[in-house]
Every structure is written in structure tokens, then in C-alpha cells.
Write an enzyme that holds these catalytic residues in place. Structure first.
Site, PDB file in Angstrom:
ATOM      1  N   ASN A   3     -20.315 -48.114   3.917  1.00  0.00           N
ATOM      2  CA  ASN A   3     -20.257 -48.960   2.729  1.00  0.00           C
ATOM      3  C   ASN A   3     -21.359 -50.005   2.716  1.00  0.00           C
ATOM      4  O   ASN A   3     -21.874 -50.396   3.761  1.00  0.00           O
ATOM      5  CB  ASN A   3     -18.882 -49.628   2.622  1.00  0.00           C
ATOM      6  CG  ASN A   3     -17.778 -48.607   2.441  1.00  0.00           C
ATOM      7  OD1 ASN A   3     -18.058 -47.483   2.046  1.00  0.00           O
ATOM      8  ND2 ASN A   3     -16.558 -48.991   2.727  1.00  0.00           N
ATOM      9  N   HIS A  47     -25.513 -47.276   6.094  1.00  0.00           N
ATOM     10  CA  HIS A  47     -26.256 -47.030   4.850  1.00  0.00           C
ATOM     11  C   HIS A  47     -26.825 -48.311   4.251  1.00  0.00           C
ATOM     12  O   HIS A  47     -27.083 -48.373   3.049  1.00  0.00           O
ATOM     13  CB  HIS A  47     -25.366 -46.306   3.834  1.00  0.00           C
ATOM     14  CG  HIS A  47     -25.063 -44.888   4.235  1.00  0.00           C
ATOM     15  ND1 HIS A  47     -24.007 -44.165   3.728  1.00  0.00           N
ATOM     16  CD2 HIS A  47     -25.706 -44.051   5.098  1.00  0.00           C
ATOM     17  CE1 HIS A  47     -24.002 -42.951   4.271  1.00  0.00           C
ATOM     18  NE2 HIS A  47     -25.020 -42.856   5.108  1.00  0.00           N
ATOM     19  N   THR A  73     -13.224 -41.822   4.106  1.00  0.00           N
ATOM     20  CA  THR A  73     -14.496 -41.106   3.902  1.00  0.00           C
ATOM     21  C   THR A  73     -14.244 -39.615   3.720  1.00  0.00           C
ATOM     22  O   THR A  73     -13.410 -39.026   4.402  1.00  0.00           O
ATOM     23  CB  THR A  73     -15.515 -41.355   5.043  1.00  0.00           C
ATOM     24  OG1 THR A  73     -16.682 -40.578   4.774  1.00  0.00           O
ATOM     25  CG2 THR A  73     -14.988 -41.007   6.409  1.00  0.00           C
TER      26      THR A  73
HETATM   27  P1  NAD Z   1     -17.006 -40.834  -0.953  1.00  0.00           P
HETATM   28  O1  NAD Z   1     -17.111 -41.550  -2.223  1.00  0.00           O
HETATM   29  O2  NAD Z   1     -17.730 -39.580  -0.724  1.00  0.00           O
HETATM   30  O3  NAD Z   1     -15.466 -40.521  -0.612  1.00  0.00           O
HETATM   31  C1  NAD Z   1     -14.463 -41.444  -0.778  1.00  0.00           C
HETATM   32  C2  NAD Z   1     -13.235 -40.997   0.013  1.00  0.00           C
HETATM   33  O4  NAD Z   1     -12.266 -42.036  -0.091  1.00  0.00           O
HETATM   34  C3  NAD Z   1     -12.568 -39.709  -0.507  1.00  0.00           C
HETATM   35  O5  NAD Z   1     -12.306 -38.860   0.595  1.00  0.00           O
HETATM   36  C4  NAD Z   1     -11.251 -40.217  -1.121  1.00  0.00           C
HETATM   37  O6  NAD Z   1     -10.196 -39.282  -0.989  1.00  0.00           O
HETATM   38  C5  NAD Z   1     -11.002 -41.457  -0.295  1.00  0.00           C
HETATM   39  N1  NAD Z   1     -10.139 -42.474  -0.922  1.00  0.00           N
HETATM   40  C6  NAD Z   1      -9.936 -42.744  -2.221  1.00  0.00           C
HETATM   41  N2  NAD Z   1      -9.072 -43.753  -2.362  1.00  0.00           N
HETATM   42  C7  NAD Z   1      -8.720 -44.163  -1.127  1.00  0.00           C
HETATM   43  C8  NAD Z   1      -7.866 -45.181  -0.614  1.00  0.00           C
HETATM   44  N3  NAD Z   1      -7.193 -46.012  -1.410  1.00  0.00           N
HETATM   45  N4  NAD Z   1      -7.757 -45.294   0.723  1.00  0.00           N
HETATM   46  C9  NAD Z   1      -8.418 -44.455   1.561  1.00  0.00           C
HETATM   47  N5  NAD Z   1      -9.241 -43.485   1.134  1.00  0.00           N
HETATM   48  C10 NAD Z   1      -9.396 -43.345  -0.203  1.00  0.00           C
HETATM   49  O7  NAD Z   1     -17.426 -41.928   0.054  1.00  0.00           O
HETATM   50  P2  NAD Z   1     -18.264 -41.779   1.283  1.00  0.00           P
HETATM   51  O8  NAD Z   1     -17.852 -40.540   2.032  1.00  0.00           O
HETATM   52  O9  NAD Z   1     -18.134 -43.073   1.891  1.00  0.00           O
HETATM   53  O10 NAD Z   1     -19.823 -41.485   0.900  1.00  0.00           O
HETATM   54  C11 NAD Z   1     -20.535 -41.835  -0.254  1.00  0.00           C
HETATM   55  C12 NAD Z   1     -21.593 -42.927  -0.095  1.00  0.00           C
HETATM   56  O11 NAD Z   1     -21.419 -43.795  -1.171  1.00  0.00           O
HETATM   57  C13 NAD Z   1     -21.417 -43.798   1.101  1.00  0.00           C
HETATM   58  O12 NAD Z   1     -22.445 -43.559   1.947  1.00  0.00           O
HETATM   59  C14 NAD Z   1     -21.533 -45.235   0.631  1.00  0.00           C
HETATM   60  O13 NAD Z   1     -22.767 -45.763   1.045  1.00  0.00           O
HETATM   61  C15 NAD Z   1     -21.624 -45.171  -0.853  1.00  0.00           C
HETATM   62  N6  NAD Z   1     -20.636 -46.025  -1.550  1.00  0.00           N
HETATM   63  C16 NAD Z   1     -20.286 -47.260  -1.055  1.00  0.00           C
HETATM   64  C17 NAD Z   1     -19.345 -48.042  -1.717  1.00  0.00           C
HETATM   65  C18 NAD Z   1     -18.963 -49.374  -1.126  1.00  0.00           C
HETATM   66  O14 NAD Z   1     -19.783 -49.988  -0.450  1.00  0.00           O
HETATM   67  N7  NAD Z   1     -17.717 -49.840  -1.309  1.00  0.00           N
HETATM   68  C19 NAD Z   1     -18.762 -47.579  -2.893  1.00  0.00           C
HETATM   69  C20 NAD Z   1     -19.155 -46.324  -3.387  1.00  0.00           C
HETATM   70  C21 NAD Z   1     -20.088 -45.560  -2.695  1.00  0.00           C
END
Ligand code: NAD
Ligand code: ZN
Length: 251
Positions: free
Chosen positions: A103, A120, A189
């Protein structure tokens, strides 16, 4: 789910060196949408169109407008939830050493974890494409899109876009932490973005237990992870910690 909560509390009680790997899902209950899974912003947008470095360099204004500004706004309002504070409590209890996060929201540090590997990068800082000067996102002038440095160069978030390399120092420190832990908590994740998705396998190959917390199955479920606790991270973590504290009092 209750059985898995109890099992996780017992596994944590026994563990001496826990490392957490977190993804966008851990911050969903803080109001930040994930990229994948239900409610993810990629149901509406194509990630490669917006989160690829080539997309950013060819049209920074478009990527700032659709993705970066929205994320900076939502991150600015977000507070750590029970999953972030739960990991911070595990550190204070002397159980957890390191959080490796994908994140870019800074919520683990806000919750109080002290060793956080921002795999990241982070949206907390911006960097000038021309002179590489850095500034804080919170205080940057974002009314003009794309925002610019005093030198006139375009500012970019200090994150890793798709198509960019992970910092070698982060790769090395994450591999070392994963190889040394006896329990890895994989929280929120989807485990499809590499090389981060390969970190649980490093832990498993080194003999660690791997526990997932996610409302949905992932690429790791049934192969790399020992078990999945299905549910939202905040609620699950709070229940696991309640159970753990009960266990530790009894001992
Ligand atoms: P992803 O978006 O690919 O996957 C999100 C995962 O979270 C899914 O498996 C989903 O089922 C799960 N999820 C949804 N709601 C949840 C909850 N309440 N509790 C637990 N799990 C839950 O995310 P990723 O695999 O982290 O990869 C995508 C990239 O996007 C990351 O590298 C990150 O850098 C970036 N990103 C970051 C943020 C942030 O900083 N908050 C937000 C969006 C995307
Ligand atoms: Zn500059």
C-alpha cells in the site's frame, strides 16, 4: 470462521517472529478502495491505462486526474482501522517484527508499526521528473493538474507504477524478513502482482506458517497458505486479538 480465529490466535501465541504482508484490502475498512476484488476501482478503469509508468509519462495530466488526485484525497482523509492497529499491537507485544506493505497510504506507520517496508513506495511524497526534488503531497499545490515543481517540471507520486522496478533495498529487506519469520500474516492482498506475490512462498519455503485474511480466496489459498480466514481484515483481526489476549492471560 470461529475455528480459524481460534487456530490463528494459537498460532500467533506460539510464534516468535511474525511478518505481515499487506495489500489494498487491509485499507478497505478505512475507506480506500482496492484495485481488484469487489468494489475495486478497476471494475471501472483499466489499470494498465492508468497505473503503468508509460501511461503516466505519455499523459501525466490524465493519470493525475483519474487516479492520483483521487487517491491522494481519499488517503488524506483515511484513518487506520482495527487491522492496522491490530498489527501495531502485535509489534508492541513483541510478536511482530516487520510489515511489508504494497500500500501507498502510510496507514501502518500511522497505526504505530515502526518497521514498515513500503514495497510499492508511497503517495505521501511527490518527486519532480526533471530535477528530482521531493515534496510532501499534503502540502503540495494540487489545484493545477499535473502539479509542477518550482523548476517547472512535472511532479509524480513517489510510488512504483506498473512497469517500474522495486527498489533493490526493499527487495532485499523483504526477502530477508520473509525468510527469517516463523509466521506470515497475509492480509488483504489478491497475490497477483509480482514480485510482492512471491513473498509468502519465500516464508513457506523457509518453514513458516502462512495465514491469510481476506473475504475472498486468492492465488495462495490451498497452495501456499496453510489456511484462509474469510472476512474483512478489521473485524477478523480484532477477533483474533481478543482470542489471543484471552489465551495469553490463561497461560
Ligand atoms: P488488489 O487490489 O489487487 O486486491 C485487493 C484484495 O483485498 C482482494 O484480494 C480483495 O478480496 C481483498 N479485500 C477486499 N476487501 C477486503 C477487506 N475488507 N479486508 C481484507 N481484504 C479485503 O490489491 P493488491 O494485491 O494490494 O495490489 C494492487 C496494487 O494496488 C498494490 O500494489 C497497491 O500498491 C495498490 N493500491 C494501494 C492502495 C492503498 O494504498 N490503500 C489502494 C489501492 C491500490
Ligand atoms: Zn523540479
Amino acid at each position: 470462521m470461529a475455528d480459524f480465529i481460534k487456530r490463528a490466535a494459537e498460532d500467533i501465541a506460539r510464534a516468535k517472529n511474525i511478518v505481515a504482508l499487506t495489500g489494498a484490502g487491509i485499507s478497505v475498512e478505512s475507506g480506500i478502495p482496492p484495485f481488484r476484488g469487489k468494489g475495486g476501482i478497476w471494475e471501472k478503469f483499466d489499470p494498465m491505462e492508468y497505473a503503468h509508468i508509460d501511461a503516466f509519462l505519455s499523459n501525466p495530466a490524465k493519470v493525475w486526474q483519474v487516479l492520483v488526485k483521487a487517491l491522494i484525497d481519499v488517503i488524506g482523509r483515511a484513518k487506520p482501522n482495527d487491522a492496522h492497529t491490530g498489527l501495531a499491537r502485535l509489534e508492541r507485544m513483541g510478536k511482530l517484527t516487520t510489515v511489508i506493505t504494497q500500500n501507498v497510504d502510510g496507514l501502518h506507520q500511522a497505526a504505530g508499526n515502526t518497521d514498515v517496508i513500503e514495497y510499492h513506495g508511497s503517495f505521501a511524497r511527490l518527486r519532480c521528473l526533471a530535477c528530482r526534488t521531493r515534496c510532501e503531497s499534503a502540502t503540495a499545490e494540487l489545484s493545477r493538474i499535473p502539479p509542477r515543481c518550482a523548476c517547472g517540471g512535472i511532479l509524480r507520486p513517489e510510488c512504483i507504477f506498473f512497469g517500474e522496478m522495486i527498489a533493490p533495498e526493499h527487495l532485499m529487506r523483504s526477502g530477508k524478513a520473509a525468510g527469517a519469520c516463523d509466521l506470515m500474516l497475509v492480509v488483504g492482498t489478491s497475490a497477483v502482482v509480482y514480485p510482492a506475490a512471491g513473498i509468502p512462498e519465500i516464508a513457506r519455503n523457509a518453514g513458516a506458517k502462512v495465514i491469510e485474511i481476506n473475504p475472498e480466496k486468492t492465488e495462495l489459498t490451498g497452495s501456499i497458505s496453510d489456511y484462509l480466514i474469510r472476512g474483512p481484515a478489521g473485524r477478523v483481526m480484532q477477533q483474533v486479538l481478543e482470542q489471543l489476549e484471552r489465551l495469553l492471560q490463561v497461560r
